[in-house]
Every structure is written in structure tokens, then in C-alpha cells.
Design a protein around this motif. Sequence first.
Motif, PDB file in Angstrom:
ATOM      1  N   ARG A 159       0.651  -1.441  -0.023  1.00 57.65           N
ATOM      2  CA  ARG A 159       0.163  -0.129  -0.289  1.00 57.65           C
ATOM      3  C   ARG A 159       0.838   1.166   0.134  1.00 57.65           C
ATOM      4  N   ASP A 160       0.365   2.415  -0.971  1.00 57.69           N
ATOM      5  CA  ASP A 160       1.048   3.340  -0.624  1.00 57.69           C
ATOM      6  C   ASP A 160       0.068   4.194   0.834  1.00 57.69           C
ATOM      7  N   GLU A 161       1.218   4.209   1.426  1.00 57.93           N
ATOM      8  CA  GLU A 161       0.982   5.288   2.646  1.00 57.93           C
ATOM      9  C   GLU A 161       0.773   6.684   2.626  1.00 57.93           C
ATOM     10  N   VAL A 162      -0.313   7.904   2.110  1.00 62.47           N
ATOM     11  CA  VAL A 162       0.209   9.404   2.438  1.00 62.47           C
ATOM     12  C   VAL A 162      -0.097  10.046   3.394  1.00 62.47           C
ATOM     13  N   ARG A 163       1.175  11.185   3.552  1.00 60.81           N
ATOM     14  CA  ARG A 163       1.254  11.361   5.342  1.00 60.81           C
ATOM     15  C   ARG A 163       0.588  13.537   5.383  1.00 60.81           C
ATOM     16  N   ALA A 164      -0.236  13.158   6.099  1.00 62.61           N
ATOM     17  CA  ALA A 164      -0.312  14.829   6.364  1.00 62.61           C
ATOM     18  C   ALA A 164       0.042  15.090   7.437  1.00 62.61           C
ATOM     19  N   PRO A 165      -0.281  15.539   8.628  1.00 58.05           N
ATOM     20  CA  PRO A 165       0.305  16.768   9.691  1.00 58.05           C
ATOM     21  C   PRO A 165      -1.336  16.437  10.366  1.00 58.05           C
ATOM     22  N   VAL A 183     -10.142  16.826   8.438  1.00 56.87           N
ATOM     23  CA  VAL A 183      -9.684  15.574   7.362  1.00 56.87           C
ATOM     24  C   VAL A 183      -8.983  16.787   6.668  1.00 56.87           C
ATOM     25  N   PRO A 184      -7.577  16.331   6.508  1.00 55.97           N
ATOM     26  CA  PRO A 184      -7.312  17.073   5.279  1.00 55.97           C
ATOM     27  C   PRO A 184      -6.837  17.401   3.937  1.00 55.97           C
ATOM     28  N   GLU A 185      -7.344  19.046   3.390  1.00 54.48           N
ATOM     29  CA  GLU A 185      -7.875  18.330   1.773  1.00 54.48           C
ATOM     30  C   GLU A 185      -7.408  17.790   0.871  1.00 54.48           C
ATOM     31  N   PRO A 186      -5.741  17.682   0.914  1.00 54.70           N
ATOM     32  CA  PRO A 186      -5.081  16.854  -0.176  1.00 54.70           C
ATOM     33  C   PRO A 186      -5.613  14.947   0.179  1.00 54.70           C
ATOM     34  N   GLY A 228     -18.955  13.527  -2.642  1.00 53.78           N
ATOM     35  CA  GLY A 228     -19.733  14.553  -2.116  1.00 53.78           C
ATOM     36  C   GLY A 228     -20.027  13.999  -0.492  1.00 53.78           C
ATOM     37  N   ALA A 229     -20.098  12.699  -0.402  1.00 53.84           N
ATOM     38  CA  ALA A 229     -20.547  12.071   1.341  1.00 53.84           C
ATOM     39  C   ALA A 229     -19.451  12.418   1.878  1.00 53.84           C
ATOM     40  N   GLU A 230     -19.704  12.998   2.922  1.00 52.14           N
ATOM     41  CA  GLU A 230     -18.689  13.419   3.842  1.00 52.14           C
ATOM     42  C   GLU A 230     -18.347  12.649   4.895  1.00 52.14           C
ATOM     43  N   LEU A 231     -16.916  12.875   5.535  1.00 48.26           N
ATOM     44  CA  LEU A 231     -15.935  11.817   6.162  1.00 48.26           C
ATOM     45  C   LEU A 231     -16.352  11.422   7.603  1.00 48.26           C
ATOM     46  N   VAL A 232     -16.614  10.898   8.123  1.00 47.99           N
ATOM     47  CA  VAL A 232     -16.790  10.590   9.816  1.00 47.99           C
ATOM     48  C   VAL A 232     -16.244   9.644   9.964  1.00 47.99           C
ATOM     49  N   PRO A 233     -15.960   9.898  11.614  1.00 45.11           N
ATOM     50  CA  PRO A 233     -15.033   8.745  11.972  1.00 45.11           C
ATOM     51  C   PRO A 233     -15.973   7.897  12.607  1.00 45.11           C
ATOM     52  N   VAL A 234     -16.147   6.503  12.400  1.00 40.75           N
ATOM     53  CA  VAL A 234     -16.204   5.134  12.219  1.00 40.75           C
ATOM     54  C   VAL A 234     -15.715   3.858  13.545  1.00 40.75           C
ATOM     55  N   VAL A 235     -14.905   4.320  13.171  1.00 41.49           N
ATOM     56  CA  VAL A 235     -14.206   3.450  14.312  1.00 41.49           C
ATOM     57  C   VAL A 235     -12.915   3.868  15.053  1.00 41.49           C
ATOM     58  N   ARG A 236     -12.560   3.685  16.224  1.00 44.67           N
ATOM     59  CA  ARG A 236     -11.466   4.025  17.448  1.00 44.67           C
ATOM     60  C   ARG A 236     -11.155   2.307  17.098  1.00 44.67           C
ATOM     61  N   ALA A 274      -8.218  14.344   0.919  1.00 49.11           N
ATOM     62  CA  ALA A 274      -9.936  14.306   1.347  1.00 49.11           C
ATOM     63  C   ALA A 274     -10.265  14.169  -0.432  1.00 49.11           C
ATOM     64  N   ALA A 275      -9.208  14.886  -0.980  1.00 45.79           N
ATOM     65  CA  ALA A 275      -9.271  14.651  -2.552  1.00 45.79           C
ATOM     66  C   ALA A 275      -8.763  13.852  -3.405  1.00 45.79           C
ATOM     67  N   LEU A 276      -7.642  13.360  -2.642  1.00 48.75           N
ATOM     68  CA  LEU A 276      -7.674  12.078  -3.713  1.00 48.75           C
ATOM     69  C   LEU A 276      -8.670  10.727  -3.728  1.00 48.75           C
ATOM     70  N   VAL A 277      -9.342  10.928  -2.411  1.00 53.32           N
ATOM     71  CA  VAL A 277     -10.642   9.795  -2.338  1.00 53.32           C
ATOM     72  C   VAL A 277     -11.864  10.089  -2.733  1.00 53.32           C
ATOM     73  N   ARG A 278     -11.915  11.154  -3.364  1.00 50.34           N
ATOM     74  CA  ARG A 278     -12.902  12.184  -3.471  1.00 50.34           C
ATOM     75  C   ARG A 278     -13.606  11.672  -4.896  1.00 50.34           C
ATOM     76  N   ALA A 279     -13.172  10.371  -5.931  1.00 48.68           N
ATOM     77  CA  ALA A 279     -14.398   9.913  -6.691  1.00 48.68           C
ATOM     78  C   ALA A 279     -14.644   8.604  -6.010  1.00 48.68           C
ATOM     79  N   ARG A 280     -14.091   7.835  -4.686  1.00 44.67           N
ATOM     80  CA  ARG A 280     -14.892   7.406  -4.110  1.00 44.67           C
ATOM     81  C   ARG A 280     -16.386   8.177  -2.996  1.00 44.67           C
ATOM     82  N   THR A 281     -15.675   9.027  -2.794  1.00 45.21           N
ATOM     83  CA  THR A 281     -16.389   9.885  -1.899  1.00 45.21           C
ATOM     84  C   THR A 281     -17.763  10.385  -2.666  1.00 45.21           C
TER      85      THR A 281
END
Length: 502
Positions: free
Chosen positions: A82-88, A93-96, A107-115, A98-105
Motif C-alpha cells: 500500500r501507499d501511505e500518504v501522510r499529512a500533519p 480531514v486534510p484537504e489533500p 460529496g459524502a461526508e467523511l466521519v469517524p467510524v472506528v477507534r 480528502a481530494a485523493l478519495v473524492r472519486a470514492r466519496t
Amino acid sequence: MTAETKREIERKYETGPDTRLPRLTGAAGIADTADRGVVELDAVYYDTADLRLAAAGITLRRRTGGNDAGWHLKLPVAPGVRDEVRAPLGDGVPEPLAALVRARTRGAELVPVVRLLSSRDVRHLLDEQGTLLAELSTDTVRAQLLDGTPGRAEWTEVEVELADGGDPAVLDAVEKRLRKAGLRPAASASKLARALADTGRWTPPKPEKAARTAGDHVLRYLRAQAEALLAADAAVRRDLPDSVHKMRVATRRLRSALRSYRKVLDRAATDPVAEELKWLGGELGADRDQEVLTERLTARIDALPGTLLLGPVRGRLRVWATAGRAGARGRTLAVLDTDRYLALLDALDALLADPALRAAAGKPAAKVLPRAVLKEYERLAARVDRALALPPGEERDLALHAARKAAKRTRYAAEAAAPALGKPAKRLARRVKSVQRVLGDHQDSVVARATLRELAVKAHAAGETAFTWGLLYGQEQASAAERERELGEVWAEASAGKLRRL
């Protein structure tokens, strides 16, 4: 905000209640092991409410603890890679990422699902020089759902991650010893996948049943290309090599299959999608064509002796390429963020979820698919014959370009049918690919000549000599003539035995 990427190659193993790790020294150059202590990790995983990222094998988390705290987006490359893309670290959720998964989401909101709370016992596997070969960690994990539904899970797993630039043989050797000690490869590809499965929040999709009918085969091919399109989206946004080309090929294959197999899928449902795929392919073309042309002209210049490079040839080409590349990439990224593109992805999903099948879809593949492939071949044959009958010039160039499009469509139709028809379809695809290669090189030469003329005009207007540009123009003209001569031979070979039973 910047994001960095790390290629992650790892394997996960399930442990039993009495599992003990074996001695690993002596395996694949491992001379010593070093305990690095226990690290407490706290990770919150984000996804859409319907878990679109998890369904695609993608994980997005915000993690604290350890030496790599931050936001991590993991994109699958291959099994265990896997390629792990990191942000501080940050609150949202960092925009860079979020943009990488926009084709999947879409417009749907990214929300916490598991801890996940993990207690990680780390051990380094070292060679004789003390160089890190791999990191082995034993993780005791506690999972809690965060979407308002009850659910908890606990387990222990072993993870072995290859050091940067390491030899995968190390993983093979370690796995051999772990298996002998009773460990087994994990059933889930990630901790998130296991947490969702163990809590009953999500059930991974079952493998597709064996394809039998014509509809089965066509739909399986379309689904594979739709997934390739989505995977390429993230790669294009990351500006990875050849990513635009892969995305454009997936787009073309989808469109070709929808058109070639109209006896299987109702065109009333597929034509609107095919038209939008045509639009997307055209938009992606500017970036890809610029890339191919730059590589071609650079290679031409590099092959010339220095005595024939008169004037600032390399500099002018560099300026042209940089300007074109910036404009093309900006246009491509803008297209990927349009509502029209996201609507196309939605339409494609809807078509595959509830396909408008025709009567032929339920028939055996061996009776339906060959007819579609041969129909495409007949179109190709007619276009090649017409082009070869024309005298050299612009009209022939256009006819050869039309033949090239037909060659691609024939090849894609044969590739789609290959799982059902076997060697005959594979053979036809291979032969047509050779025709496509010759026609493609010819078209590249046509485009290159137009660009070289443009560069020559600009050089002349700036008071520079246009000698080198004219020389390169002549080379491209000779190359096109050679491809036209070669086409007759390649076509004769490709068309031999075309009527063998598919």
C-alpha cells in the motif's frame, strides 16, 4: 499543507491464545533482533456512512502515539502493498487527502467510524551490520465503533513490515518460520477491515461467482475497468508516472465495451454513459498527448549530434513543454473536480448495479461474444483497406487515424472476451495490438510534425535558425512513410487466420 508518501510492504498474521514467536535469526540474513519497547497508539478511522473507502480497501485515519503521528491515507497497490500518504495532525480531514478519495466519496461526508487502541510491542530485525531489514510488531488491539451503533472487538495480531528498499525475500523467510510456529496469514487486509467484520458493522463482499453467460463476462469486464478508473483517479491527482494514460485507457475500454456489446446491454441505458466516457477521454487526452509528444521530441533531439543542434533548441522545447504540461495538468485536475465527472461515476455505478440486459445476455458466451468481436474486426479491416488504397497525404493520414481507433476497439473487444473464448481471442488481441502500435506511431508522427512546424515558426520569428526544427520535421515525415510501408506487412500477418473459430 503538504503530504508525503511512503510505500508500505507488510504482512499480517493471526495468533492463537498460546502462540509464541519463533526464533528469527538466521532467516534471510537476519543476524540479530532488537526489542524497541511498547508503543501505545490511538487511531480514529474515517469513512463515509456506507463505508465506501473500506469497500475499496482504502483506510483513512488520524493517529497519535508512535513516531509517525498524523493523518494517514492508505491506498492499495497490490496484495500486501500500500501507499501511505501522510499529512500533519489537525482536527479535520486534510484537504489533500480528502481530494485523493473524492472519486470514492463523491460529496459524502467523511466521519469517524472506528477507534482502535493498539498496544504495539516492536522488534527490529537486523543484518550483520545492524541495518534494519524489517520491523516485527505484536499488536494487541481494542476496537470501538463510533457511528452510534454498539460494537467492540479485541484481538492480537503480528505484523511484519519490510524496511524501505528491503528485499521481499526477508518477508518470505520470516513467514515460513511464523507458519511453522502456528501463525496464519490474517483473513483481513487491515485492522479496520477486521474491526468492522468482528463488530458486525460490515461484511466484505463475497468473490464473484464463475462467469457463464455472455452477460456475466461483459459485466465482469466492465466492473474491472470501472475499478481501474477509480484507482487511476487517485494516481492522477498524485501526479504518478503513466497515471493519466492508465485512466484514459480504462475510460476507453469501458466505452468500447459498451459499444461493442450492444447485443448484451441495452444501448438506451449505455449510450448516455458512453457519451460521457467519450467526453472524459477527450479531457484526459490533452495531458497524455502532451506527455507523449514531449518524450518523442526530446528523444529526437537527444539522438542528434551536437553539430546539428543550431540555436537554443533544447531551451525552446523545454519552455514549450513546461507551459503545455502546466496547462494540461491544471485542466485535468479541474475536470476531476467537476460535478459532471462525479455524475459520470454515479451513472456508471448505477449501470453496473442494475444493468439493462438484453436477451443475448443470458445466452452462452461462446455464442454471443465471437460475433461482437468479429464485427469489430470487420470494421477495422474495411478502414485499413481504405487507408492503404489512398495516396500519401492528409486524407490518408485521417483514414489511418480512423483505422487506429478501430484497432483499439477490436483489441478491447477481444480482451474482454478472452476469459470466455481463450486462446483464439488472446491471439487476435495480440495481433491487432501490433497493428495498433504501427498506426499509433504513425499518428504520433502526424501530431509531432504539426508541433515542429509551430516551433520552427516561433524560432524564426525570434530571429533563431529553424534548421534543426526542419531537420526533425523531415525525420518525422520519413518515419510516417516507413510506418505506412510497415502497415501492409503487419496487417497481412494480423489478418492471417482471422476466421478461425473464436
